[in-house]
Design a protein around this motif. Structure first.
Motif, short mmCIF file in Angstrom:
data_model
loop_
_atom_site.label_atom_id
_atom_site.label_comp_id
_atom_site.label_asym_id
_atom_site.label_seq_id
_atom_site.Cartn_x
_atom_site.Cartn_y
_atom_site.Cartn_z
N SER A 55 0.87 -1.16 0.00
CA SER A 55 0.00 0.00 0.00
C SER A 55 0.92 1.22 0.00
O SER A 55 1.99 1.21 0.61
CB SER A 55 -0.86 -0.01 1.26
N SER A 56 0.50 2.27 -0.68
CA SER A 56 1.31 3.48 -0.70
C SER A 56 1.09 4.36 0.52
O SER A 56 1.75 5.40 0.66
CB SER A 56 1.08 4.27 -1.99
N THR A 80 4.45 -0.01 -5.24
CA THR A 80 3.43 0.57 -4.37
C THR A 80 2.16 0.85 -5.16
O THR A 80 2.21 1.12 -6.36
CB THR A 80 3.91 1.89 -3.72
N THR A 81 1.04 0.74 -4.43
CA THR A 81 -0.25 1.03 -5.05
C THR A 81 -1.22 1.55 -3.99
O THR A 81 -1.26 1.04 -2.88
CB THR A 81 -0.84 -0.22 -5.74
N ASP A 86 -7.69 0.64 1.84
CA ASP A 86 -9.13 0.79 2.04
C ASP A 86 -9.98 0.43 0.82
O ASP A 86 -11.03 1.02 0.60
CB ASP A 86 -9.43 2.22 2.50
N ASN A 87 -9.51 -0.55 0.03
CA ASN A 87 -10.30 -0.98 -1.13
C ASN A 87 -10.76 -2.43 -1.01
O ASN A 87 -11.18 -3.03 -2.00
CB ASN A 87 -9.51 -0.79 -2.42
N GLY A 88 -10.64 -3.02 0.16
CA GLY A 88 -11.17 -4.35 0.38
C GLY A 88 -10.23 -5.47 -0.06
O GLY A 88 -9.24 -5.24 -0.75
N PRO A 89 -10.57 -6.69 0.33
CA PRO A 89 -9.75 -7.85 -0.01
C PRO A 89 -9.58 -8.09 -1.50
O PRO A 89 -8.57 -8.66 -1.93
CB PRO A 89 -10.50 -9.01 0.65
N ASP A 114 -8.91 -5.46 6.14
CA ASP A 114 -8.88 -6.10 4.82
C ASP A 114 -7.82 -7.19 4.70
O ASP A 114 -8.05 -8.23 4.10
CB ASP A 114 -8.65 -5.05 3.73
N ILE A 115 -6.65 -6.96 5.27
CA ILE A 115 -5.56 -7.91 5.09
C ILE A 115 -5.85 -9.22 5.83
O ILE A 115 -5.53 -10.30 5.34
CB ILE A 115 -4.20 -7.28 5.47
#
Length: 166
Positions: A55-56, A80-81, A86-89, A114-115
């Protein structure tokens, strides 16, 4: 052929404040120490990751950089993205499904809940809630990354900074 996924929750971060948004929260000193300790633990086990995806968000990327240093992985090569924030599994699954074919050891760094949901989705193993700085190791046998989905992984281990202190 076996592939291994290391699912990492970011280490302890500072509390939210009016000065910084959640995305920009950084690791605390104890979070920095825990990330280094977990990275060394994995390095001592012989882990040589092929790819790190994070995650960024500041706290996740800092965790990835610290662990990369311990694992002798060039931190400039960390992918990184913002999708892992906060975009779900499903975002984690997309990151895994698009990993290069040559990759055998993949590490993904992100956020709760999520993780944890993602780790349980892959393994059908009841983890509960991943603690800060913890790592879930999942094994896949005779599968390409793009084939990975629900219940296709074998739970191997759950390691956390707290367990290493004992």
């Amino acid at each position: 052929m076996k592939r291994y996924l290391y699912i990492v929750r970011h280490a302890k971060a500072e509390d939210s404040s009016s000065f910084f948004g959640d995305f920009d929260r950084e690791l605390t000193s104890s979070g920095t120490i825990d990330a280094a300790r977990m990275g060394k633990f994995l390095a001592d086990k012989g882990l040589k990751p092929d790819l790190l995806v994070s995650s960024s968000a500041a706290r996740a990327f800092q965790t990835a950089r610290i662990m990369a240093e311990q694992l002798h992985y060039e931190y400039e090569a960390i992918k990184t993205t913002r999708d892992l924030y906060d975009n779900g599994p499903k975002a984690y699954l997309a990151a895994v499904n698009t990993a290069p074919e040559k990759c055998r050891h993949l590490m993904v760094f992100g956020h709760n809940p999520d993780i944890t949901y993602f780790a349980e989705y892959l393994t059908n193993y009841d983890i509960g809630s991943m603690s800060k700085g913890s790592v879930v190791t999942v094994e896949f046998t005779n599968m390409d990354w793009e084939e990975i989905s629900s219940r296709t992984g074998k739970f191997i281990s759950y390691d956390s900074p707290k367990h290493l202190k004992q």
